[in-house]
Design a protein around this motif. Structure first.
Motif, short mmCIF file in Angstrom:
data_model
loop_
_atom_site.label_atom_id
_atom_site.label_comp_id
_atom_site.label_asym_id
_atom_site.label_seq_id
_atom_site.Cartn_x
_atom_site.Cartn_y
_atom_site.Cartn_z
N LEU A 1 -3.71 13.90 1.82
CA LEU A 1 -3.41 12.50 0.25
C LEU A 1 -4.14 13.04 -0.72
CD1 LEU A 1 -4.01 9.92 2.97
CD2 LEU A 1 -2.11 10.30 1.98
N GLU A 2 -3.45 12.36 -2.09
CA GLU A 2 -3.65 13.18 -3.17
C GLU A 2 -3.60 11.83 -4.10
OE1 GLU A 2 -3.98 15.27 -5.29
OE2 GLU A 2 -3.61 17.27 -3.36
N GLN A 3 -3.65 10.48 -3.17
CA GLN A 3 -3.78 9.31 -4.01
C GLN A 3 -3.15 8.09 -3.21
OE1 GLN A 3 -1.81 7.31 -7.47
NE2 GLN A 3 -1.22 9.26 -8.15
N HIS A 4 -4.12 6.69 -3.57
CA HIS A 4 -3.27 5.86 -3.68
C HIS A 4 -3.27 4.37 -4.06
CE1 HIS A 4 -8.05 5.17 -2.45
NE2 HIS A 4 -7.82 4.61 -2.61
N ASP A 5 -2.27 3.89 -3.30
CA ASP A 5 -2.26 2.46 -4.52
C ASP A 5 -1.86 1.55 -3.45
OD1 ASP A 5 -1.53 4.26 -7.18
OD2 ASP A 5 0.60 4.89 -6.50
N VAL A 6 -2.78 0.25 -4.26
CA VAL A 6 -2.68 -0.58 -3.16
C VAL A 6 -1.97 -2.23 -4.81
CG1 VAL A 6 -4.08 -3.12 -2.30
CG2 VAL A 6 -4.21 -0.27 -1.66
N VAL A 7 -1.28 -2.24 -4.36
CA VAL A 7 -0.75 -3.72 -5.11
C VAL A 7 -1.04 -5.60 -4.42
CG1 VAL A 7 0.70 -5.08 -6.74
CG2 VAL A 7 0.02 -2.22 -6.85
N LEU A 8 -2.19 -6.34 -4.85
CA LEU A 8 -1.91 -7.56 -3.94
C LEU A 8 -1.25 -9.06 -4.72
CD1 LEU A 8 -5.52 -7.71 -2.56
CD2 LEU A 8 -3.91 -6.82 -1.59
N VAL B 1 1.11 -1.29 -0.45
CA VAL B 1 -0.62 0.03 -0.05
C VAL B 1 0.98 1.81 -0.24
CG1 VAL B 1 -1.60 1.15 1.35
CG2 VAL B 1 -1.41 -1.07 1.06
N VAL B 2 0.59 2.61 -1.13
CA VAL B 2 1.38 3.21 -0.88
C VAL B 2 0.17 4.27 -1.03
CG1 VAL B 2 3.01 4.99 -1.86
CG2 VAL B 2 3.72 2.03 -1.89
N LEU B 3 0.13 5.61 0.15
CA LEU B 3 -0.01 6.94 0.05
C LEU B 3 0.46 7.62 -0.30
CD1 LEU B 3 -1.51 5.97 3.28
CD2 LEU B 3 -2.68 5.08 1.20
N ARG B 4 0.38 8.25 -1.39
CA ARG B 4 0.86 9.74 -1.64
C ARG B 4 0.43 11.22 -1.13
NH1 ARG B 4 4.04 8.64 -5.16
NH2 ARG B 4 4.65 5.97 -6.46
N GLY B 5 0.90 12.06 -1.56
CA GLY B 5 0.37 13.42 -1.25
C GLY B 5 1.62 14.38 -0.58
N ALA B 6 0.65 15.09 -0.06
CA ALA B 6 2.37 16.39 0.05
C ALA B 6 2.31 16.63 1.35
CB ALA B 6 1.53 17.92 -0.14
N CYS B 7 3.34 16.39 1.77
CA CYS B 7 3.87 16.38 3.65
C CYS B 7 3.89 17.48 4.09
CB CYS B 7 5.28 15.17 2.96
SG CYS B 7 6.72 16.69 3.36
N ASP B 8 4.29 17.46 5.42
CA ASP B 8 4.17 18.59 5.98
C ASP B 8 5.11 20.00 5.99
OD1 ASP B 8 2.43 17.50 7.79
OD2 ASP B 8 3.77 16.72 9.32
N ARG C 1 -10.40 6.13 6.35
CA ARG C 1 -9.83 6.19 7.79
C ARG C 1 -8.54 6.04 7.56
NH1 ARG C 1 -13.08 1.91 8.54
NH2 ARG C 1 -15.56 2.37 7.61
N ALA C 2 -8.05 5.29 7.02
CA ALA C 2 -6.38 5.20 7.36
C ALA C 2 -5.78 6.31 7.12
CB ALA C 2 -6.06 4.12 7.08
N ALA C 3 -6.14 7.32 5.86
CA ALA C 3 -5.57 8.18 5.87
C ALA C 3 -6.37 9.44 6.45
CB ALA C 3 -6.18 8.74 4.13
N GLY C 4 -7.41 9.30 6.77
CA GLY C 4 -7.83 11.01 8.14
C GLY C 4 -6.70 10.24 9.33
N ARG C 5 -6.59 9.71 9.61
CA ARG C 5 -4.97 9.66 10.69
C ARG C 5 -3.97 9.72 10.71
NH1 ARG C 5 -7.42 4.28 10.92
NH2 ARG C 5 -8.73 3.87 11.21
#
Ligand SMILES: [Mn+2]
Ligand SMILES: [Mn+2]
Ligand SMILES: [Zn+2]
Ligand SMILES: [Zn+2]
Lengths: 145, 145
Positions: free
Chosen positions: B127-134, A132-139, B118-122
């Motif tokens: 966040l702009e985007q997320h990638d999941v590879v199984l 899982v990779v989450l992308r965005g702008a850091c602090d 929800r994870a992103a909210g924490r």
DNA sequence: CTCCAAACGATAGCGATTCTCATCGCTGTG
DNA sequence: CACAGCGATGAGAATCGCTATCGTTTGGAG
């Protein structure tokens, strides 16, 4: 429970592999890192400590370690493969990547892990791994709002 | 609501970019695919239809499209970048990769999406985007058990 | 201690992606 | 419509991460 480098070196021995300097150096280097590192970083890091490893040996060692599931390959989308110890229990994590400066940070989320497990259960695959990779702008890169 | 190629071409125009043939060809090609494609596949696909694009133009177009968030880069860990339209709504999906034969399949899972949100909210990221590879063995590659 | 295959390091090779540069062709202006 | 200006394009060179090759080193069984 023993430490990761011990487990790793033990597994390598159990797999019938000799105890060469290059593999050990890679294991030691990775064990000292908090998150994933590229092959170049590993190579440079080992050389910086006075080690005399070739790049080819670093790639070979990583190959073997990934094959034995001791090391996990992490792909954050910049065309460079990174590697980190495979942690089943307490250190398992995924990655946050800043699209702006490229910083990579680990994060953990128990609820997300549960959701991934359940999602995997619904699919016809025999799952080995998930990334899982989450992308965005850091602090640091976020325009101060 | 308009179709993705329309939205994409509109966004390109809005960004002050001229209407050249290469960019349009890339948008059209991607719009016709069900899942991600590599730059090579895109290049070959366009040429197969009689288009005369250079590889450089394909990469440039993809760069621009990714920059404008119209296209998403997908990294499955084989050293080849793939690209697909960014779908917010109904076509949004993630990927299953067979470690054995390399097959890539899309999948969707609403519960997983909610968990990701929800994870992103924490986390402290914007966040702009997320990638999941199984990853695992697909039906065809699994030893018939 | 000897011997041999595993492991190594240097380097050549390869494929994907990016860079360079001369040319082309939108697009606004007269 | 003709023209100028500049963004867009294509071919090919250059780069870069990674892999294959090959001669040398060395762990470790006997
Ligand atoms: Mn996980
Ligand atoms: Mn999603
Ligand atoms: Zn990590
Ligand atoms: Zn897809």
């Amino acid at each position: 429970m023993s430490t990761w480098p011990d487990t790793a070196l033990e597994s390598l021995r159990a797999a019938g592999l000799r105890r060469g300097g290059a593999r050990r150096a890679v294991v030691d280097y990775l064990a000292a890192q908090a998150c994933c590192r590229s092959a170049q970083e590993i190579h440079d890091g080992i050389r910086g400590r006075g080690g005399e490893v070739g790049v080819a040996s670093v790639y070979r060692a990583l190959d073997t370690l990934v094959e034995l599931d001791l090391v996990q390959r992490v792909d954050i989308g910049d065309g460079v493969a990174r590697f980190e110890p495979t942690h089943e229990g307490t250190h398992h994590h995924h990655h946050l990547v800043c699209d702006d400066c490229g910083k990579v940070e680990p994060f953990t989320d128990a609820a997300l892990e549960r959701a991934l497990e359940r999602a995997a259960g619904r699919l016809g695959y025999e799952l080995e791994q998930h990334d899982v990779v989450l992308r965005g702008a850091c602090d640091g890169c976020r325009p101060g709002d």
